[in-house]
Design a protein around this motif. Structure first.
Motif, mmCIF file in Angstrom:
data_model
loop_
_atom_site.group_PDB
_atom_site.id
_atom_site.type_symbol
_atom_site.label_atom_id
_atom_site.label_comp_id
_atom_site.label_asym_id
_atom_site.label_seq_id
_atom_site.Cartn_x
_atom_site.Cartn_y
_atom_site.Cartn_z
ATOM 1 N N GLY A 135 0.780 -1.228 0.000
ATOM 2 C CA GLY A 135 0.000 0.000 0.000
ATOM 3 C C GLY A 135 0.810 1.275 0.000
ATOM 4 O O GLY A 135 0.297 2.336 0.375
ATOM 5 N N GLU A 136 2.074 1.201 -0.443
ATOM 6 C CA GLU A 136 2.935 2.381 -0.425
ATOM 7 C C GLU A 136 3.479 2.728 -1.804
ATOM 8 O O GLU A 136 4.477 3.442 -1.924
ATOM 9 C CB GLU A 136 4.098 2.156 0.547
ATOM 10 N N GLY A 137 2.831 2.244 -2.849
ATOM 11 C CA GLY A 137 3.274 2.538 -4.207
ATOM 12 C C GLY A 137 4.444 1.678 -4.626
ATOM 13 O O GLY A 137 4.820 0.719 -3.941
ATOM 14 N N GLY A 138 5.030 2.039 -5.752
ATOM 15 C CA GLY A 138 6.166 1.267 -6.245
ATOM 16 C C GLY A 138 6.561 1.709 -7.639
ATOM 17 O O GLY A 138 5.963 2.626 -8.224
ATOM 18 N N ARG A 139 7.580 1.057 -8.164
ATOM 19 C CA ARG A 139 8.118 1.391 -9.484
ATOM 20 C C ARG A 139 8.356 0.114 -10.287
ATOM 21 O O ARG A 139 9.083 -0.780 -9.840
ATOM 22 C CB ARG A 139 9.460 2.138 -9.344
ATOM 23 N N LEU A 140 7.751 0.042 -11.458
ATOM 24 C CA LEU A 140 8.059 -1.022 -12.416
ATOM 25 C C LEU A 140 8.816 -0.383 -13.573
ATOM 26 O O LEU A 140 8.294 0.522 -14.232
ATOM 27 C CB LEU A 140 6.784 -1.695 -12.937
ATOM 28 N N VAL A 141 10.035 -0.818 -13.789
ATOM 29 C CA VAL A 141 10.855 -0.320 -14.884
ATOM 30 C C VAL A 141 11.086 -1.493 -15.832
ATOM 31 O O VAL A 141 11.836 -2.423 -15.510
ATOM 32 C CB VAL A 141 12.195 0.252 -14.392
ATOM 33 N N LEU A 142 10.428 -1.458 -16.975
ATOM 34 C CA LEU A 142 10.516 -2.536 -17.958
ATOM 35 C C LEU A 142 11.567 -2.179 -18.990
ATOM 36 O O LEU A 142 11.711 -1.016 -19.360
ATOM 37 C CB LEU A 142 9.160 -2.744 -18.644
ATOM 38 N N VAL A 143 12.291 -3.164 -19.464
ATOM 39 C CA VAL A 143 13.372 -2.892 -20.410
ATOM 40 C C VAL A 143 12.923 -3.247 -21.821
ATOM 41 O O VAL A 143 12.617 -4.401 -22.124
ATOM 42 C CB VAL A 143 14.649 -3.654 -20.039
#
Length: 305
Positions: A135-143
């Protein structure tokens, strides 16, 4: 990124290792994944040493063949068991099986799609589930890759997978917005084992290996540099400074940073009552033919010594 936890797939060498080091130097704890256990362990040690005690970023290795759900769940579980949470995912794992269409086998196609496309999907799904629970967000970095944006000769499987990854980034950015999870695709261009397979780039990759810096015309004109040049973008997208950046395909290489456009109509024509083959032929000649798009990754121009 102190207190943040990152997972980088395919981080045993090259771009993935550079991404993991950049995240650790920014303070994140990192799970370093690679198919090869020994390589993963060596890379995790390199990440910890590169970060140093001042940054505080720690690294652990987890070997797994990215592709299926079991491997994805294992990687997320390792991050949680080791560091207590997961905040950042970088889906870098990939392989090449280059063949022209009529020579490409089912296995050539399936292996690349499984690692790049399915592996991105399963890892992102497992990570998103965990991030939503926290519940604190996040980051998806796709290549991604320029091959996914423009196509590339001999890379049916790879180009298709990378084009799919760009589409998934755009889709997931909408689906995960309410959870404060950003999703972006990076489009790196760097001297790696993969780009060495492209004849136009091979001499520059070999020269760099021998200690010859890449010429300025290549770093700027072609946007072609080292793996370390590309790592800054991943670190930025994983940081709080990029909280408002999502659904984008962003290129980086050498001295060049770029924003790729979403596919869009470049020209249109209309016919009252609909189209027939002969009216399409006429409209094509008069209205659309002048806007046809180029294909393929532009080869670097020879650089004068």
């Amino acid at each position: 990124m102190t207190g943040k936890v990152a997972l980088v797939t395919g981080a045993g060498r090259g771009l993935g290792l550079a991404y993991a080091i950049a995240l650790a130097r920014a303070g994140a704890d990192v799970v370093v994944n690679d198919l090869d256990e020994e390589l993963a362990q060596s890379a995790a040690k390199a990440v910890s040493e590169a970060a140093g005690p001042a940054a505080g970023g720690r690294a652990v290795a987890q070997a797994a063949a990215v592709g299926g759900s079991e491997a994805a769940d294992l990687l997320v579980e390792r991050a949680v068991s080791e560091f207590g949470r997961l905040d950042i995912l970088v889906t870098n794992a990939g392989i090449l099986r280059d063949r022209v269409l009529w020579k490409m086998s089912d296995d050539d196609f399936d292996d690349v799609i499984s690692t790049h496309l399915r592996g991105t999907f399963t890892c992102a799904r497992a990570a998103a589930r965990r991030m939503r629970e926290q519940g604190e967000g996040g980051r998806l970095v796709l290549v991604g890759s320029p091959a996914g944006q423009r196509g590339n000769f001999g890379q049916t499987n790879y180009a298709a997978a990378k084009a799919g990854i760009a589409a998934m980034a755009r889709t997931w950015s909408m689906e995960l917005a309410k959870a404060d999870i950003t999703v972006n695709a990076v489009v790196p261009v760097a001297a790696t084992a993969m780009t060495e397979t492209i004849p136009a780039f091979a001499p520059y990759v070999e020269a760099l290996r021998q200690g010859t810096p890449l010429p300025d015309a290549l770093r700027k004109g072609e946007g072609f540099g080292t793996a370390e040049d590309c790592a800054a973008l991943v670190a930025f997208l994983a940081s709080d400074a990029a909280r408002g950046v999502t659904g984008q395909c962003i290129g980086i290489g050498g001295d060049k940073l770029s924003l790729w456009s979403h596919p869009q109509e470049v020209n249109t024509a209309y016919a009252d009552g609909g189209w027939r083959p002969e009216t399409i032929a006429a409209a094509w000649r008069h209205s659309l033919a002048g806007a046809t798009q180029t294909v393929g990754i532009p080869a670097p121009q020879p650089v004068e010594a």
